[in-house]
Scaffold this active site. Structure first.
Site, PDB file in Angstrom:
ATOM      1  CB  SER A  19      -0.903   0.004   1.238  1.00  0.00           C
ATOM      2  OG  SER A  19      -1.521   1.264   1.375  1.00  0.00           O
ATOM      3  CE  LYS A  70     -11.216  -1.963  -2.241  1.00  0.00           C
ATOM      4  NZ  LYS A  70     -11.176  -1.322  -3.569  1.00  0.00           N
ATOM      5  CG  ASN A  90     -12.608   2.847  -0.479  1.00  0.00           C
ATOM      6  OD1 ASN A  90     -13.396   3.633   0.021  1.00  0.00           O
ATOM      7  ND2 ASN A  90     -11.907   3.132  -1.553  1.00  0.00           N
ATOM      8  CG  ASP A 105     -12.190   3.426  -5.326  1.00  0.00           C
ATOM      9  OD1 ASP A 105     -11.147   3.970  -4.911  1.00  0.00           O
ATOM     10  OD2 ASP A 105     -12.383   2.193  -5.287  1.00  0.00           O
ATOM     11  CB  ALA A 132     -19.391  -3.791 -15.585  1.00  0.00           C
ATOM     12  N   GLY A 133     -16.619  -3.834 -13.170  1.00  0.00           N
ATOM     13  CA  GLY A 133     -16.223  -4.383 -11.867  1.00  0.00           C
ATOM     14  C   GLY A 133     -16.367  -3.299 -10.804  1.00  0.00           C
ATOM     15  N   GLY A 243      -4.541   7.321 -13.409  1.00  0.00           N
ATOM     16  CA  GLY A 243      -4.859   6.499 -12.240  1.00  0.00           C
ATOM     17  C   GLY A 243      -4.206   6.990 -10.965  1.00  0.00           C
TER      18      GLY A 243
HETATM   19  P1  ATR Z   1     -12.027  -4.005 -10.150  1.00  0.00           P
HETATM   20  O1  ATR Z   1     -12.732  -4.216  -8.842  1.00  0.00           O
HETATM   21  O2  ATR Z   1     -10.641  -3.454 -10.036  1.00  0.00           O
HETATM   22  O3  ATR Z   1     -12.862  -3.254 -11.140  1.00  0.00           O
HETATM   23  P2  ATR Z   1     -12.750  -6.562 -11.321  1.00  0.00           P
HETATM   24  O4  ATR Z   1     -14.049  -6.589 -10.590  1.00  0.00           O
HETATM   25  O5  ATR Z   1     -11.957  -7.819 -11.428  1.00  0.00           O
HETATM   26  O6  ATR Z   1     -11.753  -5.485 -10.713  1.00  0.00           O
HETATM   27  O7  ATR Z   1     -13.048  -5.992 -12.803  1.00  0.00           O
HETATM   28  C1  ATR Z   1     -12.077  -5.963 -13.797  1.00  0.00           C
HETATM   29  C2  ATR Z   1     -12.684  -5.358 -15.068  1.00  0.00           C
HETATM   30  O8  ATR Z   1     -11.736  -5.524 -16.136  1.00  0.00           O
HETATM   31  C3  ATR Z   1     -13.953  -6.056 -15.539  1.00  0.00           C
HETATM   32  O9  ATR Z   1     -14.758  -5.128 -16.223  1.00  0.00           O
HETATM   33  C4  ATR Z   1     -13.388  -7.106 -16.502  1.00  0.00           C
HETATM   34  O10 ATR Z   1     -14.326  -7.570 -17.459  1.00  0.00           O
HETATM   35  P3  ATR Z   1     -15.318  -8.820 -17.079  1.00  0.00           P
HETATM   36  O11 ATR Z   1     -16.383  -8.252 -16.207  1.00  0.00           O
HETATM   37  O12 ATR Z   1     -15.809  -9.309 -18.369  1.00  0.00           O
HETATM   38  O13 ATR Z   1     -14.435  -9.824 -16.351  1.00  0.00           O
HETATM   39  C5  ATR Z   1     -12.311  -6.302 -17.175  1.00  0.00           C
HETATM   40  N1  ATR Z   1     -11.282  -7.147 -17.791  1.00  0.00           N
HETATM   41  C6  ATR Z   1     -10.223  -7.732 -17.177  1.00  0.00           C
HETATM   42  N2  ATR Z   1      -9.469  -8.443 -18.063  1.00  0.00           N
HETATM   43  C7  ATR Z   1     -10.092  -8.297 -19.276  1.00  0.00           C
HETATM   44  C8  ATR Z   1      -9.812  -8.782 -20.594  1.00  0.00           C
HETATM   45  N3  ATR Z   1      -8.743  -9.550 -20.849  1.00  0.00           N
HETATM   46  N4  ATR Z   1     -10.650  -8.431 -21.584  1.00  0.00           N
HETATM   47  C9  ATR Z   1     -11.731  -7.630 -21.348  1.00  0.00           C
HETATM   48  N5  ATR Z   1     -12.058  -7.151 -20.122  1.00  0.00           N
HETATM   49  C10 ATR Z   1     -11.238  -7.471 -19.101  1.00  0.00           C
END
Ligand code: ATR
Length: 280
Positions: A19, A70, A90, A105, A132-133, A243
């Site tokens: 961190s 989280k 967070n 965030d 969408a994560g 970022g």
């Molecule tokens: P965070 O909490 O940091 O957002 P996460 O929940 O793992 O992490 O989300 C990662 C994001 O990157 C998601 O939107 C993921 O797409 P999916 O929902 O389809 O998994 C996207 N992502 C990661 N690797 C990818 C790849 N190789 N191609 C397309 N999208 C990717």
């Protein structure tokens, strides 16, 4: 509590030693002459609920929490609208006998844009968010809070984008990567909230030609600092937010809650964290 009493906050994770938060909060503690400390606490998942519900006994007025805590933090505290909307907490703080939480965030995303591309949300009708994560949820929620009328949400897994429309309403328009050129047409903002473009991960070939000439671009990725999205955006003459800006601006609210001063993100602080990132 008098001004002379020491206040402490911490970052809790498992692991946590990576961190950069102590650098950020340590800088502000010194800058504002606060009698305070910010420490790291490595707490395994099985001990986490008891740790946060007894924060004062551990000597803390509040904390940041990171992976993997989280969601459990959200469930074991009183979340505000942002934490509830994002589905993750967070930053936590003690408020009398309550343990409250938020998701910083959202503020990190909009605060960084406000600082590096002021006016970015004026006349912003259509935005494109990739991801969408957890990060994507925070970004989409921040845009909706600022009144953006239409957010195209591009995601590899359609059900995750659809879930955000169900949570946030009809201003969110789920889309696929194949739809990207179409949804970029006339858009005033593009945000990457995926791990694509991060060192060691696959990248995207961004074509930002269809966007408005006064558009802005934001990336949640900070390794590398200048992602391929930001390179493409600069070529188009867009304002950008990186970022690291988001990381620094998300720390502001926690510091304010714990130590009572709203701190400034200075160029000196940015350089300090940039140097630390370059070493790690
Ligand atoms: P965070 O909490 O940091 O957002 P996460 O929940 O793992 O992490 O989300 C990662 C994001 O990157 C998601 O939107 C993921 O797409 P999916 O929902 O389809 O998994 C996207 N992502 C990661 N690797 C990818 C790849 N190789 N191609 C397309 N999208 C990717």
């Amino acid at each position: 509590m008098t001004d002379k009493e020491m206040r402490a906050a911490c970052a809790i994770g498992w692991p946590i030693k990576q961190s950069k938060s102590p650098i950020i909060h340590g800088y502000w503690i010194e800058r504002y002459g606060i009698n305070g400390e910010y420490r790291l606490e490595a707490v395994p998942p099985e001990d986490f609920p008891a740790f946060i519900t007894n924060l004062p006994a551990h000597g803390y007025v509040g904390c940041n929490v990171t992976i993997p805590h989280k969601l459990v933090a959200l469930a074991n505290s009183e979340p505000d609208d942002r934490a509830r909307a994002v589905g993750a907490a967070n930053a936590l703080w003690i408020d009398g006998d309550r343990l409250r939480s938020t998701n910083t965030d959202v503020e990190g995303f909009v605060g960084s844009l406000d600082a590096s591309a002021p006016g970015w949300d004026e006349n912003l009708e259509s935005a494109v968010v990739c991801g969408a994560g957890g990060a994507g949820r925070a970004v989409v929620f921040g845009l909706l809070e600022r009144g953006v009328a239409c957010v195209h949400l591009v995601n590899r897994t359609p059900s995750r984008a659809q879930a955000l429309r169900e949570a946030f309403g009809p201003r969110v328009h789920p889309a696929t990567w194949e739809d990207l050129p179409r949804v970029l047409d006339g858009a005033g903002l593009i945000a990457n909230a995926t791990s694509l473009g991060m060192t060691g991960n696959p990248d995207v070939e961004w074509d930002l030609a269809p966007m408005r000439d006064d558009a802005v671009a934001a990336d949640v990725v900070y390794a590398p600092l200048k992602t391929s999205l930001l390179v493409a955006a600069e070529r188009r003459g867009f304002g950008t937010s990186d970022g690291l800006g988001m990381l620094l601006h998300q720390a502001v609210r926690g510091f304010e809650l714990w130590f009572g001063v709203r701190p400034e993100v200075t160029t000196e602080l940015r350089a300090l964290v940039e140097r630390a990132l370059a070493k790690s």
